[in-house]
Design a protein around this motif. Structure first.
Motif, PDB file in Angstrom:
ATOM      1  N   SER A  38       0.851  -1.180   0.000  1.00 35.08           N
ATOM      2  CA  SER A  38       0.000   0.000   0.000  1.00 35.08           C
ATOM      3  C   SER A  38       0.891   1.236   0.000  1.00 35.08           C
ATOM      4  N   VAL A  39       0.725   2.063  -1.006  1.00 41.58           N
ATOM      5  CA  VAL A  39       1.671   3.145  -1.276  1.00 41.58           C
ATOM      6  C   VAL A  39       1.119   4.495  -0.832  1.00 41.58           C
ATOM      7  N   GLY A  40       1.926   5.224  -0.084  1.00 35.81           N
ATOM      8  CA  GLY A  40       1.537   6.544   0.390  1.00 35.81           C
ATOM      9  C   GLY A  40       1.818   7.624  -0.636  1.00 35.81           C
ATOM     10  N   VAL A  41       0.966   8.664  -0.651  1.00 35.60           N
ATOM     11  CA  VAL A  41       1.155   9.763  -1.605  1.00 35.60           C
ATOM     12  C   VAL A  41       1.231  11.137  -0.942  1.00 35.60           C
ATOM     13  N   THR A  42       0.780  11.244   0.318  1.00 36.10           N
ATOM     14  CA  THR A  42       0.969  12.478   1.083  1.00 36.10           C
ATOM     15  C   THR A  42       1.289  12.117   2.526  1.00 36.10           C
ATOM     16  N   MET A  50      -1.919   3.742   7.477  1.00 32.17           N
ATOM     17  CA  MET A  50      -1.303   2.769   8.370  1.00 32.17           C
ATOM     18  C   MET A  50      -2.325   2.157   9.323  1.00 32.17           C
ATOM     19  N   GLU A  51      -3.254   2.962   9.785  1.00 34.38           N
ATOM     20  CA  GLU A  51      -4.317   2.448  10.656  1.00 34.38           C
ATOM     21  C   GLU A  51      -5.181   1.439   9.900  1.00 34.38           C
ATOM     22  N   LEU A  52      -5.451   1.738   8.635  1.00 34.54           N
ATOM     23  CA  LEU A  52      -6.295   0.873   7.810  1.00 34.54           C
ATOM     24  C   LEU A  52      -5.659  -0.496   7.588  1.00 34.54           C
ATOM     25  N   ILE A  53      -4.360  -0.534   7.314  1.00 33.62           N
ATOM     26  CA  ILE A  53      -3.708  -1.801   6.954  1.00 33.62           C
ATOM     27  C   ILE A  53      -3.140  -2.544   8.155  1.00 33.62           C
ATOM     28  N   VAL A  59       0.125  -7.070   4.275  1.00 32.88           N
ATOM     29  CA  VAL A  59       0.072  -5.759   3.620  1.00 32.88           C
ATOM     30  C   VAL A  59       1.193  -4.889   4.168  1.00 32.88           C
ATOM     31  N   TYR A  60       2.026  -4.396   3.271  1.00 25.36           N
ATOM     32  CA  TYR A  60       3.163  -3.552   3.641  1.00 25.36           C
ATOM     33  C   TYR A  60       2.890  -2.119   3.189  1.00 25.36           C
ATOM     34  N   ALA A  61       3.757  -1.212   3.561  1.00 24.04           N
ATOM     35  CA  ALA A  61       3.508   0.203   3.287  1.00 24.04           C
ATOM     36  C   ALA A  61       4.743   0.895   2.748  1.00 24.04           C
ATOM     37  N   SER A  62       4.488   1.999   2.065  1.00 17.18           N
ATOM     38  CA  SER A  62       5.552   2.939   1.712  1.00 17.18           C
ATOM     39  C   SER A  62       5.106   4.318   2.180  1.00 17.18           C
ATOM     40  N   CYS A  63       6.043   5.230   2.294  1.00 16.51           N
ATOM     41  CA  CYS A  63       5.675   6.607   2.637  1.00 16.51           C
ATOM     42  C   CYS A  63       6.401   7.561   1.707  1.00 16.51           C
ATOM     43  N   GLY A  64       5.678   8.594   1.307  1.00 18.26           N
ATOM     44  CA  GLY A  64       6.278   9.570   0.414  1.00 18.26           C
ATOM     45  C   GLY A  64       5.255  10.586  -0.039  1.00 18.26           C
TER      46      GLY A  64
END
Length: 261
Positions: A38-42, A50-53, A59-64
């Motif tokens: 799951s990719v962050g955009v803001t 992050m709360e959702l996943i 499910v992994y995350a990115s931030c940016g």
């Protein structure tokens, strides 16, 4: 098995199309999609994502900060803080988009450079968006020594020369549902020319649903359609595409502690 290497799970329609993220994850599992990024955009949207996943170990995350969101609230301190989260496996979505917002070109380049510096410093791969900015994208990656952290050119729509330049930097090429579109003739040829060992697959949910779902909201389960189309183009089995792109995902995002077999 299949892995959706790029999805925006916080942007799916949970009011009408899905009862909740649980249903989306279950639909993906039913299609043998084992993991999702799951990719962050803001930065402002990151805590909610992050709360959702959080309940889902696969499910992994990115931030940016996406290049089309560079005028959103930003601070390097917040970016570094979010990037250190244990579930964050990549930095981005970042990059350049001169097609939709050429007027923010200078700010896009600054933010992109900041993301590259962070990714190299903490050794997490980059997720790159690029549109009508090929040379600047490559120049910033080279100048920032992004070969150290590697990454992926997501939702690839560039030419073969750009793909090879990205591969030289240690980057992977991620193919979305666009490859199934009739007009994507150049992209189809790029996919044919590149080895599976350098490819990832993605949905970019909720956008760019592949044929036969085009016109609908995209979701991680549909990444299987992308794999199936790549298999047809390359004359291999869908299972092989799934296996090799899943291995590539683990090699990129978990290279420091990779136990993938």
């Amino acid at each position: 098995m299949f892995i959706d290497s790029h999805s925006h799970l916080d942007k799916l329609d949970y009011s009408n199309l899905h009862s909740g993220i649980d249903e989306v994850i279950e639909k993906a599992k039913a299609s043998n999609v084992t993991d999702i990024l799951s990719v962050g955009v803001t930065l402002d949207a990151f805590p909610h994502m992050m709360e959702l996943i959080q309940p889902f170990d696969n499910v992994y995350a990115s931030c940016g900060v996406h290049p089309l969101d560079v005028e959103s609230q930003f601070s390097l301190e917040r970016l570094y803080k979010f990037a250190s989260h244990s579930r964050v496996v990549a930095i981005g979505e970042t990059g350049l988009d001169y097609h939709y917002q050429p007027e923010t070109k200078n700010l896009q380049k600054l933010r992109f450079e900041q993301h590259v510096e962070l990714a190299v410093e903490i050794d997490k791969p980059l997720i790159i968006h690029t549109r009508q900015a090929r040379q600047d994208t490559l120049d910033i990656l080279r100048a920032g020594n992004a070969k150290k952290c590697q990454g992926v050119i997501h939702c690839f729509t560039e030419d073969l020369a750009f793909a090879k330049a990205a591969l030289d930097l240690g980057f992977y090429i991620s193919i979305s549902g666009i490859v199934t579109f009739k007009q994507a003739t150049e992209l189809k040829e790029v996919v044919k020319a590149l080895p599976l060992e350098c490819l990832l697959i993605e949905t970019d949910s909720p956008y760019l649903a592949p044929v036969p779902h085009r016109g609908k909201q995209n979701q991680p389960a549909y990444v299987v359609e992308v794999a199936s189309y790549i298999a047809q183009l390359k004359g291999v089995s869908v299972a092989e595409v799934g296996l090799k792109t899943s291995k590539n995902f683990h090699n990129l995002f978990f290279r420091q502690k990779n136990s993938y077999e």
